[in-house]
Design an enzyme around this catalytic site. Structure first.
Site, PDB file in Angstrom:
ATOM      1  N   HIS A 106      -5.620  14.181 -53.784  1.00  0.00           N
ATOM      2  CA  HIS A 106      -7.025  13.925 -54.227  1.00  0.00           C
ATOM      3  C   HIS A 106      -7.489  12.568 -53.846  1.00  0.00           C
ATOM      4  O   HIS A 106      -6.467  11.815 -53.309  1.00  0.00           O
ATOM      5  CB  HIS A 106      -7.342  14.078 -55.649  1.00  0.00           C
ATOM      6  CG  HIS A 106      -7.080  15.339 -56.171  1.00  0.00           C
ATOM      7  ND1 HIS A 106      -6.339  15.498 -57.535  1.00  0.00           N
ATOM      8  CD2 HIS A 106      -6.964  16.687 -55.936  1.00  0.00           C
ATOM      9  CE1 HIS A 106      -6.066  16.804 -57.967  1.00  0.00           C
ATOM     10  NE2 HIS A 106      -6.293  17.381 -56.585  1.00  0.00           N
ATOM     11  N   HIS A 169      -1.203  27.647 -64.409  1.00  0.00           N
ATOM     12  CA  HIS A 169      -1.585  27.193 -63.104  1.00  0.00           C
ATOM     13  C   HIS A 169      -1.188  28.358 -62.348  1.00  0.00           C
ATOM     14  O   HIS A 169      -0.222  28.914 -62.455  1.00  0.00           O
ATOM     15  CB  HIS A 169      -0.676  25.936 -62.537  1.00  0.00           C
ATOM     16  CG  HIS A 169      -0.682  25.371 -61.368  1.00  0.00           C
ATOM     17  ND1 HIS A 169      -0.397  26.028 -60.089  1.00  0.00           N
ATOM     18  CD2 HIS A 169      -1.774  24.288 -60.807  1.00  0.00           C
ATOM     19  CE1 HIS A 169      -1.017  25.435 -59.113  1.00  0.00           C
ATOM     20  NE2 HIS A 169      -1.591  24.544 -59.542  1.00  0.00           N
TER      21      HIS A 169
END
Length: 415
Positions: A106, A169
């Site tokens: 990110h 996830h």
């Protein structure tokens, strides 16, 4: 029967005939805790398969606390002060502590974002930094060839403490645990090598044992040992409902077990039609976010069935790379083949979507442009009842139906 599901910031009603015997799949109610802070302190006082943190660390040691960045709902402002109190009880000085935000792949965070994540008091008390995927120490290779490249500050520390929230996830099984290291503070090359395992049939939400993505993540411990973790499970309001502290695997598994007790819903068999909402804003702000709900409920729909997804997606695809992969390839098969040939973060989400589309059709009720939906190999609708009726008519008068109002956190599965 009448139902209502969240669409962006509103509830939208729809009807399913009683002949379909529709079943609504909802999370169980979360037990209340005295307070978020009290729950974290309870976990710290009762570590799992580990001494207390204050008995592990020593004055003069370089200590890193790895926690999540702004893209995750981890309430670091609650957990980090509790951990610092433990370190203080051991005689550790603030100057020897560094909080590292695991960015993975990110973007860098602003100073204001970092302050907001840990609170101004903590930010002014100890050093707080982002991880850097370009400043890493190579520590070896996992069995399957994944490089272990760890952010230098974390690699060089005497003690490593991992914080994280545990949720489903779609290919690592669950977040949390050693995931704070891989991919949290790893190089891009390491992250890509690890994520390539997502195409395995054993890499899916709620699955740990024999999951090659999770196996890879936890093998990193052999090269970069972790001394203590604090993992939390959150309720639907993103408040701490449960905390587990201690051993990097067994404490993580306790948090996973708690999550399952609330959000994993047993089904007898997959249905012909599954109607799912992400739970509304912000989980349906774009398709990149809504994909998680698609993946969570894929086990609830049968081969050849239909998933009706209600997701506003006012921001479109939500990721330049994800959008490029959607535009570049015409079919699910092409996207799956491409991820085998050249893995790319962002593109991996288009491949995950494609894997579900190999199983069932997706009717998407959305604010997105029809051409964008069609290019993503889904059928566009702008009226929920119209989409539901179309799915029921196609699957027949005796078709079975599940309704999943909070797809972003519900995991329906057969035993």
């Amino acid at each position: 029967m009448e139902f209502k599901i969240k669409y962006f910031k509103d509830y939208v009603p729809f009807h399913v005939g009683d002949e379909h015997h529709p079943i609504e799949l909802n999370p169980r109610e979360c037990p209340g805790v005295e307070s978020e802070e009290a729950e974290v302190r309870r976990a710290l006082e009762n570590p799992i398969d580990s001494p207390k943190l204050r008995e592990i660390v020593h004055p003069g040691e370089k200590i890193v606390i790895v926690t999540s960045d702004v893209t995750r709902p981890m309430p670091s402002w609650v957990v980090v002060p509790c951990v610092l109190d433990e370190l203080e009880k051991a005689g550790v000085e603030d100057k020897d502590v560094t909080v590292v935000f695991g960015l993975g792949s990110h973007r860098k965070q602003t100073e204001e974002e970092m302050k907001r994540l840990v609170g101004e008091d903590v930010y002014n008390r100890v050093k707080c930094i982002d991880s850097d995927p370009d400043d890493v120490e190579h520590m070896g290779y996992c069995k399957n060839g994944t490089p272990v490249d760890i952010f230098r500050t974390v690699a060089d520390a005497d003690r490593r403490i991992l914080l994280g929230n545990v949720e489903y996830h779609y290919f690592a099984g669950y977040s949390g645990g050693m995931k704070a290291i891989m991919p949290g503070v790893s190089s891009r090359a390491a992250i890509q090598a690890n994520h390539k395992n997502m195409i395995s049939p054993d890499s899916y939400a709620g699955h740990l044992e024999g999951n090659p993505v999770r196996d890879d993540i936890e093998e990193v411990y052999d090269f970069c040992p972790v001394d203590f973790i604090v993992n939390v499970a959150l309720d639907d309001h993103k408040k701490i409902a449960f905390a587990a502290a201690g051993h990097h695997v067994t404490a993580h598994r306790e948090a996973c077990k708690f999550l399952d007790s609330i959000y994993k819903i047993k089904i007898d068999k997959p249905a012909d039609v599954v109607i799912v909402s992400t739970g509304g804003y912000p989980k349906d702000i774009n398709l990149y976010q809504a994909q998680k709900s698609i993946d969570n409920v894929k086990h609830a729909v049968r081969e050849g069935g239909i998933m009706v997804l209600a997701a506003s997606c006012k921001e479109g695809y939500g990721s330049d790379v994800f959008g490029r992969w959607i535009q570049q390839y015409d079919t699910p098969d092409e996207r799956i083949a491409a991820i085998h040939e050249h893995f790319e973060l962002g593109g991996h989400k288009s491949a995950a979507l494609a894997l579900v589309q190999k199983k069932c059709d997706i009717y998407m009720v959305t604010d997105m442009d029809d051409a964008m939906v069609t290019k993503a190999n889904m059928t566009p609708f702008h009226d929920l009842q119209e989409a539901v009726d179309a799915a029921l008519n196609r699957m027949g008068k005796d078709c079975s139906v599940y309704v999943v109002p909070i797809g972003g956190s519900t995991l329906p599965m057969e035993d």
